[in-house]
Scaffold this active site. Sequence first.
Site, PDB file in Angstrom:
ATOM      1  CG  ASP A 165      -0.134   0.136   2.526  1.00  0.00           C
ATOM      2  OD1 ASP A 165       0.000   1.271   3.036  1.00  0.00           O
ATOM      3  OD2 ASP A 165       0.366  -0.888   3.024  1.00  0.00           O
ATOM      4  CB  SER A 166       0.939   4.253   0.690  1.00  0.00           C
ATOM      5  OG  SER A 166       1.275   5.623   0.639  1.00  0.00           O
ATOM      6  CB  ALA A 167       5.794   4.272   0.393  1.00  0.00           C
ATOM      7  CG  MET A 195      -3.616  -2.639  -1.427  1.00  0.00           C
ATOM      8  SD  MET A 195      -5.266  -3.141  -1.906  1.00  0.00           S
ATOM      9  CE  MET A 195      -6.187  -2.739  -0.435  1.00  0.00           C
ATOM     10  CG  HIS A 280      -3.361   7.527   1.178  1.00  0.00           C
ATOM     11  ND1 HIS A 280      -3.155   6.987  -0.065  1.00  0.00           N
ATOM     12  CD2 HIS A 280      -2.215   7.294   1.884  1.00  0.00           C
ATOM     13  CE1 HIS A 280      -1.946   6.472  -0.133  1.00  0.00           C
ATOM     14  NE2 HIS A 280      -1.359   6.635   1.032  1.00  0.00           N
TER      15      HIS A 280
END
Length: 305
Positions: A165-167, A195, A280
């Site tokens: 997810d994200s980074a 994600m 987010h």
Amino acid sequence: MASNATEIAREFVPSFPLFRVYKDGRIERLRETETVPPSNDPQTGVQSKDTLVSPESSLSARLFLPKIADPTAKIPLVIYIHGGAFCIESPFSPIYHNYLTSLVNKANVIAVSIQYRKAPEYPLPIAYDDAWTAIQWVASHGNRDGPEPWLNDHADFERVFFAGDSAGANIAHNMTKKAGSDGLIGVKLVGVLLMNPFFRNNEPDELIEYIFPSSSGCNDPRMNPASAIKELAGLACSRVLVCVSGKDFLKDRGVAYYEAVRKSGWDGVIDIVETPGENHVFYLFNPASQKAMDLMNQVSSFLNR
């Protein structure tokens, strides 16, 4: 006059507090990463444990094993990479421990949640290198003679997924590219789950410029894959699922990634799922919400298709 030890040189609070840098070089994290121990979850039967992956860099991983009905069955293997703007969180923090426990229970998969050294003390691309080291450690179990019995006994190395997810989704994408260019012996990478991925666009990003000083800028394909569409044709998997959230400031970048992969000539199948009205990584912070549960069902379906 303030001394260098107390005078702030830079402070990074893009959408939530990250860290500040003092003029003497000291770094203060504005959001410390809480940790929880591995466990045997009484509600789901999911077991977890920690294991050392790289003695050289002191990196570990947390493994998650669902309740096993048939000890001879082999189940999909998910290599999960946590988010946190490359700067915070870990596989051992409560939100990731709880999410992986739920994912492993719902999807009936075995998961390896990997650790990487975090910026700014360890600037990118160190996180990419650490993730690849952990992935190779997992792949070393492909002949079922690796150091971790759970992987030897229960993982289906023909059904391996990268996820994040994200980074962490950014790292998962880059690991998929690397597997395509360098090869990954011992496992078959089937799919990648991204994600709310953290990618760049053409706008300046002070955080990335600070924590990734060797980057080539806004169009560095490691941070902005849509800027190098032809490179996406080499993704080393047959399926990709991109999940975006309607109110996420990174949503458009996730959509741009999806469209770039479709145009790249890659011969796999990519799908995108949007959860409207959510911010987010909302599912990490509100996992009991109906939208989070719906997303979990979609993710589980992707991992078992």
